[in-house]
Design a protein around this motif. Structure first.
Motif, mmCIF file in Angstrom:
data_model
loop_
_atom_site.group_PDB
_atom_site.id
_atom_site.type_symbol
_atom_site.label_atom_id
_atom_site.label_comp_id
_atom_site.label_asym_id
_atom_site.label_seq_id
_atom_site.Cartn_x
_atom_site.Cartn_y
_atom_site.Cartn_z
ATOM 1 N N MET A 125 70.542 -107.685 7.075
ATOM 2 C CA MET A 125 71.435 -107.729 8.239
ATOM 3 C C MET A 125 71.614 -106.313 8.785
ATOM 4 O O MET A 125 71.316 -105.321 8.115
ATOM 5 N N HIS A 126 72.130 -106.241 10.001
ATOM 6 C CA HIS A 126 72.482 -104.969 10.644
ATOM 7 C C HIS A 126 73.955 -104.709 10.364
ATOM 8 O O HIS A 126 74.804 -105.568 10.609
ATOM 9 N N LYS A 127 74.267 -103.512 9.876
ATOM 10 C CA LYS A 127 75.639 -103.169 9.507
ATOM 11 C C LYS A 127 76.126 -101.960 10.282
ATOM 12 O O LYS A 127 75.425 -100.947 10.393
ATOM 13 N N GLU A 128 77.328 -102.076 10.836
ATOM 14 C CA GLU A 128 78.009 -100.959 11.498
ATOM 15 C C GLU A 128 79.405 -100.797 10.908
ATOM 16 O O GLU A 128 79.863 -101.639 10.134
ATOM 17 N N ASN A 129 80.105 -99.723 11.296
ATOM 18 C CA ASN A 129 81.400 -99.406 10.682
ATOM 19 C C ASN A 129 82.556 -100.210 11.265
ATOM 20 O O ASN A 129 83.686 -100.081 10.812
ATOM 21 N N GLY A 130 82.298 -101.027 12.286
ATOM 22 C CA GLY A 130 83.337 -101.867 12.853
ATOM 23 C C GLY A 130 84.041 -101.274 14.043
ATOM 24 O O GLY A 130 84.761 -101.985 14.756
ATOM 25 N N SER A 131 83.856 -99.971 14.291
ATOM 26 C CA SER A 131 84.523 -99.342 15.433
ATOM 27 C C SER A 131 83.538 -98.866 16.498
ATOM 28 O O SER A 131 83.902 -98.753 17.664
ATOM 29 N N ASP A 132 82.308 -98.539 16.102
ATOM 30 C CA ASP A 132 81.301 -98.148 17.078
ATOM 31 C C ASP A 132 79.917 -98.446 16.485
ATOM 32 O O ASP A 132 79.811 -99.085 15.442
ATOM 33 N N TYR A 133 78.891 -98.002 17.149
ATOM 34 C CA TYR A 133 77.528 -98.273 16.700
ATOM 35 C C TYR A 133 76.845 -96.994 16.198
ATOM 36 O O TYR A 133 75.660 -96.801 16.380
ATOM 37 N N SER A 134 77.605 -96.133 15.517
ATOM 38 C CA SER A 134 77.059 -94.856 15.077
ATOM 39 C C SER A 134 76.343 -94.932 13.736
ATOM 40 O O SER A 134 75.528 -94.072 13.418
ATOM 41 N N GLU A 135 76.630 -95.952 12.927
ATOM 42 C CA GLU A 135 76.011 -96.016 11.593
ATOM 43 C C GLU A 135 74.546 -96.429 11.669
ATOM 44 O O GLU A 135 73.691 -95.833 11.023
ATOM 45 N N ALA A 136 74.258 -97.509 12.415
ATOM 46 C CA ALA A 136 72.881 -97.984 12.584
ATOM 47 C C ALA A 136 72.177 -98.138 11.241
ATOM 48 O O ALA A 136 71.161 -97.521 10.971
ATOM 49 N N ARG A 137 72.730 -99.005 10.394
ATOM 50 C CA ARG A 137 72.221 -99.177 9.045
ATOM 51 C C ARG A 137 71.739 -100.621 8.825
ATOM 52 O O ARG A 137 72.270 -101.560 9.427
ATOM 53 N N ALA A 138 70.767 -100.764 7.954
ATOM 54 C CA ALA A 138 70.386 -102.072 7.426
ATOM 55 C C ALA A 138 71.191 -102.325 6.158
ATOM 56 O O ALA A 138 71.668 -101.380 5.516
ATOM 57 N N ALA A 139 71.340 -103.606 5.806
ATOM 58 C CA ALA A 139 72.089 -103.941 4.598
ATOM 59 C C ALA A 139 71.435 -105.137 3.921
ATOM 60 O O ALA A 139 70.731 -105.930 4.557
ATOM 61 N N VAL A 140 71.712 -105.281 2.616
ATOM 62 C CA VAL A 140 71.082 -106.318 1.797
ATOM 63 C C VAL A 140 72.137 -106.982 0.913
ATOM 64 O O VAL A 140 73.037 -106.314 0.387
ATOM 65 N N ALA A 141 72.017 -108.306 0.766
ATOM 66 C CA ALA A 141 72.798 -109.070 -0.204
ATOM 67 C C ALA A 141 71.875 -110.120 -0.826
ATOM 68 O O ALA A 141 70.884 -110.520 -0.202
ATOM 69 N N VAL A 142 72.179 -110.554 -2.047
ATOM 70 C CA VAL A 142 71.292 -111.488 -2.748
ATOM 71 C C VAL A 142 72.093 -112.623 -3.372
ATOM 72 O O VAL A 142 73.295 -112.488 -3.646
ATOM 73 N N SER A 143 71.395 -113.747 -3.612
ATOM 74 C CA SER A 143 72.013 -114.898 -4.270
ATOM 75 C C SER A 143 70.945 -115.663 -5.041
ATOM 76 O O SER A 143 69.777 -115.694 -4.643
#
Length: 469
Positions: A125-143
């Motif tokens: 997924m695409h992850k940001e800090n919730g206030s702006d689009y400055s992080e521009a990070r990918a993120a991972v979760a597993v199940s």
């Protein structure tokens, strides 16, 4: 001891019956209306925005964004279906409370793939800090289960250096996993090879369109040809979709070419789903009509699903259909062709019009100077007893008789949405099945924005209409 075979036979029969009861029945063909807000099997709005679909066993699992009322991240939701129309809510598989990092995060475009070697389902997924689009990070979760609770593995920039915004993931036929991610403030679209367990980025394999300013990628493979479908970067507003092809994810990739109309029929790419069955494989475009583009929020968004066509092995086309019919057993997706007509009042020469090109329910229809807009185009869809629903091209909502107005509403089975059309010379009258009253321009006004209502049929020129092209 002679009773043992009989007992075993009884146990086997009981087990077979239990398994048969647990297995879903073969899905029947289903018709799905486009440009609408889908509902789950409990009647609740279906929140799988920006999402993707994974086939696991007999079910399709749809994962997507669910927001809070203030448009902040609430959860990634999972639904399942055998027929792609009737979706059962399964779980909030990732939520604000899944990890400390998610408490104030913004999560977009979740996609899930299955890793056969590890037996895990991996969400990117695409992850940001919730206030702006400055992080521009990918993120991972597993199940360990497809619709279970996903464990947060963290967020990062691919290879420790590249921005990552809109993204998708793709599993090739040889089991190799790929991440496609918008980089450099969306000016580049990177293709990465994933690690063997799909939870990390191993290498950058291509940056085929530097400076292209593309986002919302969808990667799929058909007959040995790789297709990349993307949108331009115009925020929530729809734009011209484009595609490219290659013999390998690493390229060489062609230049981007236009597909569909100039706004992708009011949508943005979310995913392309292969639907495989006994008659072959069809490819279904899944698009979001973002609520933010028409004055709402992500949770107000609608869905646009269209069959993709392939004139040649390396070309792609997409056409608007107000409805599609999906047969998951056969692997076919077909569109319902529709002719849209204007309704022009005889006395004024003005068109039945949805003010402001609104997509909202409850908006009253009026007359306005004809301008060729989709808010003045109507599909006369045949329904019960020779009557028609009048379905708006722009909104996908139905013309509906109310006590003091005619509005656009979600299409259903109400007789207030069923109209008979009777010809008289060059004109038609349009009569409500519910009341027997005729579609009428109030007070025979010739002004723009004069209300359209229903009124006792009287043969007036303000109740006579031309169905234009």
């Amino acid at each position: 001891m002679r009773r043992l075979p009989a007992l075993l036979l009884a146990l086997c029969c009981a087990l077979a019956a239990a398994l048969a009861a647990a297995a879903p029945a073969e899905a029947a063909p289903q018709t799905i209306a486009n440009g609408t807000q889908f509902k789950d099997t409990s009647g609740n709005p279906l929140h799988a925005h920006g999402g993707g679909v994974l086939k696991a066993g007999a079910y399709y699992y749809w994962f997507g964004e669910h927001r809070n009322a203030d448009n902040t991240f609430r959860s990634v939701d999972a639904y399942r279906s055998t027929d792609l129309k009737n979706w059962e809510f399964r779980n909030h598989v990732l939520t604000q409370s899944s990890a400390a990092e998610l408490a104030t995060a913004n999560i977009e475009r979740p996609k899930v793939v299955y890793n056969a070697a590890t037996g895990q389902f991996v969400m990117w997924m695409h992850k940001e800090n919730g206030s702006d689009y400055s992080e521009a990070r990918a993120a991972v979760a597993v199940s360990d289960t497809v619709d279970g609770t996903y464990t947060w593995r963290g967020s990062f920039r691919p290879l420790g250096q590249y921005m990552s915004r809109d993204l998708t993931v793709f599993t090739d036929t040889d089991g190799t996993g790929y991440l496609v991610s918008a980089a450099r403030d969306n000016y580049d679209l990177h293709i990465y090879r994933l690690t063997a367990d799909y939870t990390g980025v191993a290498s950058l394999v291509a940056n085929p369109w530097p400076g292209g300013h593309r986002e919302a990628p969808a990667l799929f493979k058909r007959g040995g040809v790789y297709f990349m479908l993307t949108s331009g970067a115009t925020g929530w507003n729809p734009n011209q979709q484009q595609y490219a092809t290659a013999p390998s994810p690493s390229g060489p990739w062609t230049a981007m070419a236009n597909v569909g109309d100039s706004t992708a029929y009011g949508s943005q790419t979310a995913y392309v789903l292969p639907v495989q069955g006994t008659s072959g494989t069809s490819y279904l475009y899944l698009g979001d009509r973002w609520g933010n583009s028409f004055g709402g929020t992500v949770n107000d968004s609608r869905y646009v699903w269209l069959p993709l066509a392939f004139p040649t092995s390396t070309t792609l086309s997409m056409t608007w259909y107000p409805e599609i019919t999906v047969d998951t057993a056969a692997g076919t997706v077909t569109g319902t062709a529709a002719t849209y007509r204007t309704l022009i009042a005889r006395h004024s020469g003005k068109c039945a019009d949805v003010p402001g090109r609104s997509l909202w329910q409850g908006v009253a229809v009026s007359q306005y100077s004809c301008n060729g807009g989709t808010n003045q185009a109507w599909w006369f869809k045949p329904v019960a007893d020779g009557t028609y629903q009048l379905v708006g091209r722009g909104s996908s909502l139905c013309l509906t008789e109310q006590a003091s107005a005619v509005t656009q509403e979600d299409c259903g089975t109400a007789t207030a949405q069923q109209w008979s059309v009777t010809a008289s010379g060059s004109y038609v009258t349009v009569e409500s099945r519910a009341s027997g009253e005729c579609l009428d321009v109030s007070g025979a006004s010739t002004a723009d924005s004069a209300a359209i209502i229903t009124y006792t049929c009287n043969g007036g020129t303000n109740q006579q209409w031309t169905r234009g092209s």
